[in-house]
Design an enzyme around this catalytic site. Structure first.
Site, mmCIF file in Angstrom:
data_model
loop_
_atom_site.group_PDB
_atom_site.id
_atom_site.type_symbol
_atom_site.label_atom_id
_atom_site.label_comp_id
_atom_site.label_asym_id
_atom_site.label_seq_id
_atom_site.Cartn_x
_atom_site.Cartn_y
_atom_site.Cartn_z
ATOM 1 N N TYR A 175 0.823 -1.216 0.000
ATOM 2 C CA TYR A 175 0.000 0.000 0.000
ATOM 3 C C TYR A 175 0.856 1.264 0.000
ATOM 4 O O TYR A 175 0.616 2.179 -0.803
ATOM 5 C CB TYR A 175 -0.955 -0.029 1.186
ATOM 6 C CG TYR A 175 -1.976 1.077 1.159
ATOM 7 C CD1 TYR A 175 -2.957 1.108 0.163
ATOM 8 C CD2 TYR A 175 -1.960 2.088 2.103
ATOM 9 C CE1 TYR A 175 -3.888 2.128 0.124
ATOM 10 C CE2 TYR A 175 -2.896 3.107 2.070
ATOM 11 C CZ TYR A 175 -3.858 3.119 1.080
ATOM 12 O OH TYR A 175 -4.772 4.145 1.030
ATOM 13 N N GLU A 179 1.852 6.314 -7.187
ATOM 14 C CA GLU A 179 0.818 7.254 -7.621
ATOM 15 C C GLU A 179 1.306 8.693 -7.464
ATOM 16 O O GLU A 179 1.067 9.544 -8.336
ATOM 17 C CB GLU A 179 -0.457 7.030 -6.814
ATOM 18 C CG GLU A 179 -1.141 5.693 -7.076
ATOM 19 C CD GLU A 179 -2.324 5.461 -6.148
ATOM 20 O OE1 GLU A 179 -2.914 6.461 -5.697
ATOM 21 O OE2 GLU A 179 -2.651 4.288 -5.854
#
Length: 380
Positions: A304, A311
Site C-alpha cells: 500500500y 501514484e
C-alpha cells in the site's frame, strides 16, 4: 515399581441432566474410565494423597446413566461428566445409602434442587428469548441472490487482476533483462524515465485495468446500500484515488503512458487484489482459509505505501505536462480573468493523497488487528 492401588478423593455435584465428578489426582497417566451395568470403573496412575501410585474406585449410580462419560484432564485434576438417562434430581449419588469415605460434595459446583431448577429455568428462558429475537428478524428473500452477486463480483475482479498480474510478470521476466525492475524503480523514484523496455505497458494492460477499476465503483455502491459491512469512506478513498490516476492522469496524457511508473502502479495494485478478492469471495460462502486471511491482512503493509508512492510519482511527473498543455485548466469569466490551473489542483490532490493514505492505513491496521490479533478470552 508402583505401590498397591489406592482410592483418590472424589468430589461430586449434579444438575438435572448431568453428574460432575472431580478426581483429585495430578499428572494423571493412562486413565481407564468405563461405565458398565450402571457402574463407573476408574483406574489411573497419578499423584494423589498417597503420592505417585495407581488409584482406582467404583461408583454404582443411584439411577440409570448414559454409558459414555466425558473426561477432561488438567495438570491438577481429572473431571468426569456423566449424562443422566432421565432429567431429574437425585437424593444421593450412589445406590448404597451410606456414602463412601472417598466421596464428598463438590461445594464449588454444588447447588440444591431449588437452585438447580432456577438455573434450568433461566437457561430455558434464555433459549426462548433467543428464539423470539430470531423470529422477529425478517428473513431476506433476496439473501441467496445477494450472495451470488457478491461471489460473482469478487470472482470477476480476481480473474481480471490475475490476468493483469500474470501478463505483467511475464513481461517483467522477458523484457526486464535481469534485475532491470530494481533499476527501473530506483530511476522512477528519482523522477527519471529509463529505457523503453516497458513502454507499452499501458497500451497492453489499460483495457483490463479500465474494466476492473470501473467495476470497482460497485464497491462504493455495495457499502452505501449496506450489501457489505465495509465502511464507506475507505472504499471511496481507494476507488476514486485509483480512478483519478488511471483515467485523469494516465488516460488523458499520452506522454505519461510510456513512463516506467505505469508498470509499478499497475503491478502494486494487482498484487494487492490477488489476495483481497479471493478472501471476500470465500467469506461469502462462510469459508476461512487461514493462510489467505494472513496474506490478505499482511501484504498491504509493504504494497500500500509503495503503490501510494508510485501514484504520487505519477502525479509529480504529470504536473509539468499539464502546465505546458494547459489541459483541464479552467478560465473563469470575470473581470479579473482568473484561471484555475490544473497543476495547482494536482498539488492540492497530493496533500489529499497522503491524508487518504493515513485514513486507509488506519482502517486496514484495525482490520488486521481484529482478524489476526490475539483472541480475547470469554468471561465465564
Amino acid at each position: 515399581m508402583a505401590g498397591p492401588s489406592l482410592r483418590p478423593h472424589v468430589h461430586w455435584a449434579q444438575r438435572h441432566r448431568e453428574l460432575f465428578l472431580r478426581v483429585d489426582l495430578s499428572d494423571v497417566r493412562n486413565p481407564d474410565i468405563t461405565i458398565t451395568d450402571n457402574v463407573l470403573h476408574f483406574r489411573a496412575q497419578g499423584h494423589g494423597a498417597k503420592g505417585d501410585n495407581i488409584y482406582e474406585f467404583e461408583i454404582e449410580f443411584l439411577e440409570p446413566v448414559e454409558p459414555k462419560p466425558v473426561c477432561r484432564m488438567t495438570q491438577r485434576q481429572l473431571n468426569i461428566t456423566v449424562q443422566k438417562k432421565e432429567s431429574n434430581w437425585w437424593e444421593r449419588l450412589t445406590k448404597q445409602e451410606k456414602r463412601p469415605l472417598f466421596l464428598a460434595p463438590d461445594f464449588d459446583r454444588w447447588l440444591d434442587e431449588s437452585d438447580a431448577e432456577m438455573e434450568l429455568k433461566e437457561k430455558e428462558e434464555e433459549k426462548i428469548n433467543k428464539m423470539k429475537i430470531e423470529s422477529r428478524v425478517p428473513k431476506d428473500p433476496f439473501k441467496h441472490l445477494k450472495k451470488g452477486y457478491l461471489i460473482m463480483y469478487n470472482l470477476v475482479q480476481f480473474l481480471g487482476f490475475s490476468w493483469i498480474f500474470v501478463n505483467m510478470t511475464v513481461r517483467l521476466f522477458i523484457l526486464g533483462k535481469g534485475n532491470m525492475a530494481i533499476h527501473l524503480f530506483s530511476k522512477m523514484v528519482g523522477f527519471l524515465c529509463l529505457t523503453d523496455s516497458f513502454y507499452d505497458t499501458f497500451h497492453t494492460i489499460s483495457d483490463m485495468m479500465y474494466f476492473c477499476q470501473t467495476l470497482a465503483l460497485m464497491e462504493i455502491m455495495n457499502s452505501l446500500i449496506g450489501l457489505v459491512r465495509s465502511p464507506l469512506i475507505p472504499s471511496v478513498v481507494q476507488v476514486f484515488g485509483r480512478n483519478f490516476v488511471l483515467f485523469v492522469i494516465l488516460g488523458s496524457l499520452e506522454e505519461m503512458q510510456s513512463k516506467p511508473v505505469v508498470f509499478f502502479i499497475f503491478y502494486f495494485w494487482s498484487i494487492t487484489e490477488l489476495f483481497r478478492y479471493p478472501y471476500y469471495m470465500l467469506s461469502c460462502i462462510g469459508i476461512e482459509w487461514k493462510p489467505l486471511t494472513w496474506l490478505r491482512y499482511t501484504v498491504w503493509i509493504p504494497l500500500y505505501p509503495l503503490g501510494s508512492l508510485a501514484e504520487a510519482v505519477c502525479i509529480v511527473q504529470s504536473i509539468p505536462i499539464f502546465s505546458e498543455t494547459g489541459k483541464f485548466s479552467l478560465g473563469l469569466p470575470n473581470p479579473l480573468n482568473v484561471t484555475i490551473q490544473f497543476p495547482f489542483v494536482l498539488q492540492i490532490y497530493l496533500i489529499a493523497l497522503f491524508l487518504g493514505v493515513f485514513v486507509n492505513f488506519r482502517h486496514l491496521y484495525k482490520q488486521r488487528k481484529q482478524h489476526l490479533g490475539p483472541k480475547k478470552r470469554k468471561m465465564k
